[in-house]
Write an enzyme that holds these catalytic residues in place. Structure first.
Site, PDB file in Angstrom:
ATOM      1  N   GLN A 294      -0.326   4.895   0.951  1.00 22.22           N
ATOM      2  CA  GLN A 294      -0.545   5.063   2.380  1.00 22.22           C
ATOM      3  C   GLN A 294       0.782   5.383   3.084  1.00 22.22           C
ATOM      4  O   GLN A 294       0.846   6.279   3.930  1.00 22.22           O
ATOM      5  CB  GLN A 294      -1.155   3.780   2.970  1.00 22.22           C
ATOM      6  CG  GLN A 294      -1.359   3.832   4.463  1.00 22.22           C
ATOM      7  CD  GLN A 294      -2.449   4.804   4.889  1.00 22.22           C
ATOM      8  OE1 GLN A 294      -3.560   4.733   4.386  1.00 22.22           O
ATOM      9  NE2 GLN A 294      -2.143   5.709   5.805  1.00 22.22           N
TER      10      GLN A 294
ATOM     11  N   ARG B 156      -3.100  11.639   3.016  1.00 18.25           N
ATOM     12  CA  ARG B 156      -3.311  10.834   1.795  1.00 18.25           C
ATOM     13  C   ARG B 156      -3.549  11.777   0.609  1.00 18.25           C
ATOM     14  O   ARG B 156      -3.031  11.565  -0.485  1.00 18.25           O
ATOM     15  CB  ARG B 156      -4.523   9.900   1.955  1.00 18.25           C
ATOM     16  CG  ARG B 156      -4.386   8.813   3.011  1.00 18.25           C
ATOM     17  CD  ARG B 156      -3.355   7.768   2.633  1.00 18.25           C
ATOM     18  NE  ARG B 156      -3.632   7.161   1.331  1.00 18.25           N
ATOM     19  CZ  ARG B 156      -4.504   6.166   1.116  1.00 18.25           C
ATOM     20  NH1 ARG B 156      -5.138   5.637   2.133  1.00 18.25           N
ATOM     21  NH2 ARG B 156      -4.690   5.677  -0.100  1.00 18.25           N
TER      22      ARG B 156
ATOM     23  N   HIS C  23       0.871  -1.187   0.000  1.00 23.67           N
ATOM     24  CA  HIS C  23       0.000   0.000   0.000  1.00 23.67           C
ATOM     25  C   HIS C  23       0.907   1.235   0.000  1.00 23.67           C
ATOM     26  O   HIS C  23       0.980   1.974   0.987  1.00 23.67           O
ATOM     27  CB  HIS C  23      -0.907  -0.041   1.238  1.00 23.67           C
ATOM     28  CG  HIS C  23      -2.085   0.876   1.163  1.00 23.67           C
ATOM     29  ND1 HIS C  23      -2.365   1.672   0.068  1.00 23.67           N
ATOM     30  CD2 HIS C  23      -3.082   1.132   2.066  1.00 23.67           C
ATOM     31  CE1 HIS C  23      -3.464   2.367   0.302  1.00 23.67           C
ATOM     32  NE2 HIS C  23      -3.912   2.048   1.499  1.00 23.67           N
TER      33      HIS C  23
HETATM   34  N1  NVA Z   1      -4.421  -4.262   5.456  1.00 25.20           N
HETATM   35  C1  NVA Z   1      -5.642  -3.541   5.158  1.00 25.20           C
HETATM   36  C2  NVA Z   1      -5.330  -2.115   4.810  1.00 25.20           C
HETATM   37  C3  NVA Z   1      -6.543  -1.263   4.532  1.00 25.20           C
HETATM   38  C4  NVA Z   1      -6.190   0.135   4.180  1.00 25.20           C
HETATM   39  C5  NVA Z   1      -6.361  -4.238   4.009  1.00 25.20           C
HETATM   40  O1  NVA Z   1      -5.704  -4.633   3.048  1.00 25.20           O
HETATM   41  O2  NVA Z   1      -7.581  -4.392   4.100  1.00 25.20           O
HETATM   42  N1   CP Z   2      -6.274   3.535   4.443  1.00 25.66           N
HETATM   43  C1   CP Z   2      -7.008   3.287   3.336  1.00 25.66           C
HETATM   44  O1   CP Z   2      -6.486   2.953   2.266  1.00 25.66           O
HETATM   45  O2   CP Z   2      -8.349   3.494   3.489  1.00 25.66           O
HETATM   46  P1   CP Z   2      -9.488   3.066   2.474  1.00 25.66           P
HETATM   47  O3   CP Z   2      -9.551   1.574   2.453  1.00 25.66           O
HETATM   48  O4   CP Z   2     -10.735   3.691   3.034  1.00 25.66           O
HETATM   49  O5   CP Z   2      -9.170   3.617   1.108  1.00 25.66           O
END
Ligand code: NVA
Ligand code: CP
Length: 303
Positions: free
Chosen positions: A132, A288, A129
């Protein structure tokens, strides 16, 4: 830099340049300085998973930069009915100026970049990610004034967040300590990458060892998107991996608490610790917007 697919692809210089750009864009927005380097450009935003922050911050961000965001749910796209990603990519590349994608497999994002001919931004995969973590680094730098030498601790599942925090934190000059159960460690490619940083990187199953003297303590959900069926089992595995006041007592007195959100109170973080650090956590969510605007400007402005 042609795409933003994972932090393993980025140099330290590129990460710092994006953080500086993000600070500048935040300053301009707060001071009403009009800056529209993406006038007339369109960003397609493909979502195969749910999102609040990523969707809204990308869509607001491209609009603020003068362009337009197009929300593309995989439920509606032909990709959801099996059209190959390389065909989807070659079509979208004819219409759009950039693509942001949130999906399961990292390979799908890499393929989109390979075949699309336009910049691709990873808005979360099972592997990482990176957007993030750019916001996270920006937030730590804002609160602490610098990143170099600070200790970033992550507690919980060795998931996409853990993978990205390890790479981003180490490349940004931080020390990184990770506490996960032995059964849920970060990705082996990320652990292999981290080895070159010697004792700046620590992997343990002891949350107190990981959080000792930390400057920022980070956590994420125990069951990620796509793992909903394992939630009950995971609650047992991660029961001892909560960020709470007892754990924070071994970190630096002024340590930040961070969470990518959404949060599950009383699972990975106590309600008390969450609320005590809500200012930092929601600064992180705000950033973000600014961090992703920097990524879009860097990739899409001069094309
Ligand atoms: N580890 C989580 C992060 C969400 C922003 C997921 O992948 O659902
Ligand atoms: N932290 C994040 O990516 O949040 P969302 O899943 O709401 O986009």
């Amino acid at each position: 830099m042609n795409h933003f697919l994972k932090l393993l692809d980025c140099s330290t210089e590129e990460i710092v340049e994006l953080l500086d750009m993000a600070d500048q864009l935040k300053y301009e927005l707060k001071h009403g300085i009009n800056h529209k380097p993406l006038e007339g450009k369109t960003l397609g935003m493909i979502f195969q998973k749910s999102s609040t922050r990523t969707r809204v911050s990308f869509e607001a961000g491209i609009y603020q930069l003068g362009g337009m965001g197009m929300f593309l749910s995989s439920h509606d796209l032909q990709i959801g009915r099996g059209e190959p990603v390389e065909d989807t990519a070659r079509v979208l590349g004819r219409y759009l100026d950039g693509i942001m994608i949130r999906t399961f497999a990292q390979q799908e994002v890499e393929d989109l970049a390979k075949y699309g001919g336009i910049p691709v931004i990873n808005g979360l995969t099972d592997f990482c990610h990176p957007c993030q973590v750019m916001a996270d680094l920006m937030t730590i730098r804002e609160h602490k004034g610098h990143l170099d030498g600070l200790k970033l601790c992550y507690i919980g599942d060795g998931n996409n967040m853990a993978n990205s925090l390890i790479v981003g934190g180490l490349k940004a000059g931080m020390k990184v300590s990770i506490a996960t159960p032995k059964s849920h460690q970060p990705d082996p490619t990320v652990l292999a990458f981290a080895q070159q940083y010697g004792d700046k990187f620590q992997l343990t199953d002891d949350i107190f060892a990981a959080a000792a003297d930390a400057d920022a303590v980070y956590t994420d959900v125990w069951a990620s998107m796509g793992q909903e069926g394992e939630a009950a089992e995971r609650r047992k595995v991660f029961a001892g991996y909560q960020v709470n006041e007892k754990l924070m007592s071994v970190a630096h007195g002024d340590a930040m608490v961070m969470h990518c959100l959404p949060a599950h109170r009383e699972e990975e973080i106590s309600a008390e610790t969450f609320e005590k650090h809500a200012g930092e956590i929601f600064d992180e969510a705000e950033n973000r917007l600014h961090a992703q605007k920097a990524i879009m400007v860097k990739l899409m402005a001069d094309r």
